[in-house]
Design an enzyme around this catalytic site. Structure first.
Site, mmCIF file in Angstrom:
data_model
loop_
_atom_site.group_PDB
_atom_site.id
_atom_site.type_symbol
_atom_site.label_atom_id
_atom_site.label_comp_id
_atom_site.label_asym_id
_atom_site.label_seq_id
_atom_site.Cartn_x
_atom_site.Cartn_y
_atom_site.Cartn_z
ATOM 1 N N LYS A 107 47.141 39.586 37.975
ATOM 2 C CA LYS A 107 48.081 39.076 38.972
ATOM 3 C C LYS A 107 48.017 39.808 40.310
ATOM 4 O O LYS A 107 48.614 39.359 41.282
ATOM 5 C CB LYS A 107 49.490 39.084 38.407
ATOM 6 C CG LYS A 107 49.636 38.062 37.279
ATOM 7 C CD LYS A 107 51.056 37.864 36.863
ATOM 8 C CE LYS A 107 51.188 36.750 35.845
ATOM 9 N NZ LYS A 107 50.727 37.185 34.503
HETATM 10 C C1 LIG Z 1 50.619 36.321 33.531
HETATM 11 C C2 LIG Z 1 49.623 36.640 32.518
HETATM 12 C C3 LIG Z 1 48.966 35.640 31.798
HETATM 13 C C4 LIG Z 1 49.318 34.179 31.955
HETATM 14 O O1 LIG Z 1 48.946 33.671 33.202
HETATM 15 P P1 LIG Z 1 49.601 32.316 33.755
HETATM 16 O O2 LIG Z 1 48.979 32.102 35.078
HETATM 17 O O3 LIG Z 1 51.084 32.565 33.833
HETATM 18 O O4 LIG Z 1 49.296 31.248 32.780
HETATM 19 C C5 LIG Z 1 47.983 36.023 30.901
HETATM 20 N N1 LIG Z 1 47.675 37.318 30.691
HETATM 21 C C6 LIG Z 1 48.291 38.307 31.362
HETATM 22 C C7 LIG Z 1 47.917 39.712 31.073
HETATM 23 C C8 LIG Z 1 49.280 38.010 32.303
HETATM 24 O O5 LIG Z 1 49.881 39.001 32.964
#
Ligand SMILES: *Cc1c(COP(=O)(O)O)cnc(C)c1O
Length: 428
Positions: A107
């Site tokens: 993210k």
């Molecule tokens: C947020 C997250 C996801 C999921 O991603 P989305 O875009 O919300 O589907 C998967 N793995 C990790 C480690 C995350 O932080």
């Protein structure tokens, strides 16, 4: 480029407005009114291009001159100033490691790109922007890091008590300054519901100029397309890869679908889910049934009502190719077994989210003959050491950027999962 509201296609806004507003009226989402196409010739040249060039090429048609090219390049280079290696795990299976940024989860890219855009757009404005965001684990840390110290933007993070990992909680609660952490006695869906209610509360709207840093914000969402092109740049085969995306709120998956529609040579996209699998159900029986989130070992994917679902539907709408998207779900036990087995066989360590991605790719291969592909490594395994260490039987080296949190002071406010409690905190 204009962005329309999925609930009201006549309502169109610019990139700037969509970024500043975050959500469209009536809790709707913005969606680009065109999908820019990448030519085959440009794709051919991918291997010789820098990641900054690639990111600029992908994102610029969505922004046009709303941010001048030189400023956009600055935002991009600050967003992606770390590595995105495509690592071989076993024959024909690779992991695109997206966890080498400041908070060791994927993210960081979306949060930093959003921060760059918001800081650019809020320059010279008198009212501060307040980012109010619910996190299932990693969004909050990435947003806190991306906006920490910003003069124009404050951050308020809501997270579910006891449902984030030790390191995740430290990432939320140790920044301080313009970053405020609120610990909610409830689930991620409760946190998300509180945020949505705050956004439509006229009293709070007077006091705050709210924005959401969730992947519903197009700056976060669109920039996640970079990953897919960074992977293709490193992809060693001629055949197009299948790509498995560990999924929760479906922002990353919807970005992959967008990248695919733009012409990137991805074969099948695979939604990799834990037991929170409303999308898998939808793909199987065509019905969207929200569920209450179930806690699992891949906690950042414990989402019962994925916020990007309408975008996935929109992207599927015009798609006649039934192979373009599929999905599988796995239990926590299967996930843990995969972490253990893959480590035994290859010495590669996966975090629980990435492991779900691995499992989905394997499962997909078991139904089809050919195959080579990659899954997204969405978090560093050491972020989940309490789960991963016992499974691999070895101590995992914690990256320095999270180790340093241990020494910092924790600051958080606790509330029950009730709107009046949040409102009191924010108006008090
Ligand atoms: C947020 C997250 C996801 C999921 O991603 P989305 O875009 O919300 O589907 C998967 N793995 C990790 C480690 C995350 O932080």
């Amino acid at each position: 480029m204009k962005y329309f509201s999925l609930n009201d296609p006549h309502l169109k806004v610019s990139f700037r407005e969509a970024v500043i507003l975050g959500q469209a009226p009536g809790k709707s989402l913005y969606f680009p009114d065109q999908i820019p196409l990448i030519t085959a010739a440009w794709l051919e040249s991918l291997k010789s291009r820098s990641k900054e060039e690639i990111a600029l090429k992908i994102i610029q048609p969505y922004i046009e001159d709303e941010i001048p090219k030189s400023d956009l390049l600055n935002i991009i280079s600050e967003t992606i100033n770390f590595d995105f290696p495509l690592v071989k795990v076993e024959e024909n299976i690779y992991c695109l490691e997206l966890f080498h940024g400041p908070t060791c989860a994927f993210k960081d890219v979306g949060a930093r790109f959003l921060s760059g855009c918001l800081n650019y757009f809020s320059k010279g404005q008198d009212k501060k922007i307040t980012i109010l965001v619910a996190t299932s684990g990693d969004t909050g840390g990435a947003v806190a890091d991306a906006f920490y110290g910003s003069e124009n933007v404050d951050v308020i993070i809501l997270y579910p008590a006891g449902k984030v990992s030790h390191w995740q909680e430290l990432q939320l609660t140790t920044y301080g300054k313009n970053v405020r952490a609120i610990c909610v006695e409830g689930s991620f869906d409760d946190c998300q519901a509180l945020v949505k209610e705050a956004f439509s509360d006229p009293v709070l709207k007077k006091k705050y100029s709210f924005n959401s840093a969730n992947s519903i914000n197009i700056a976060r969402w669109l920039s996640q397309q970079f990953y897919y092109f960074f992977a293709l740049k490193q992809w060693p085969f001629d055949m197009a890869p299948d790509v498995s995306v560990p999924s929760g709120n479906l922002g990353n998956l919807a970005a992959g679908m967008l990248a695919k529609k733009s012409g990137s040579n991805i074969d099948t996209l695979i939604a990799a889910c834990n037991e929170n699998d409303v999308l898998v159900d939808y793909l199987e029986c065509g019905e969207y049934i929200m569920k209450k989130a179930i806690p699992t070992v891949s906690n950042a994917m414990d989402v019962g009502a994925p916020s990007n679902f309408p975008r996935v539907i929109e992207l599927l709408k015009k798609d006649k190719n039934h192979r373009s998207l599929t999905g599988y779900s796995f239990t926590s036990d299967e996930t843990k077994k995969a972490i253990h087995d893959v480590y035994q066989q290859t010495k590669y360590t996966m975090d629980p989210h990435s492991a779900v991605g691995y499992l989905a790719l394997k499962k997909h291969f078991s139904h089809h003959s050919k195959k080579a592909g990659f899954f997204l490594g969405t978090a560093h395994p050491a972020k989940f050491f309490d789960i991963v260490n016992p499974l691999v039987g070895e101590y995992l080296e914690v990256p320095t950027q999270i180790q340093s949190l241990q020494k910092k002071q924790v600051k958080k406010e606790n509330i029950p999962a009730r709107y009046d409690a949040l409102k009191e905190l924010l108006t008090g």
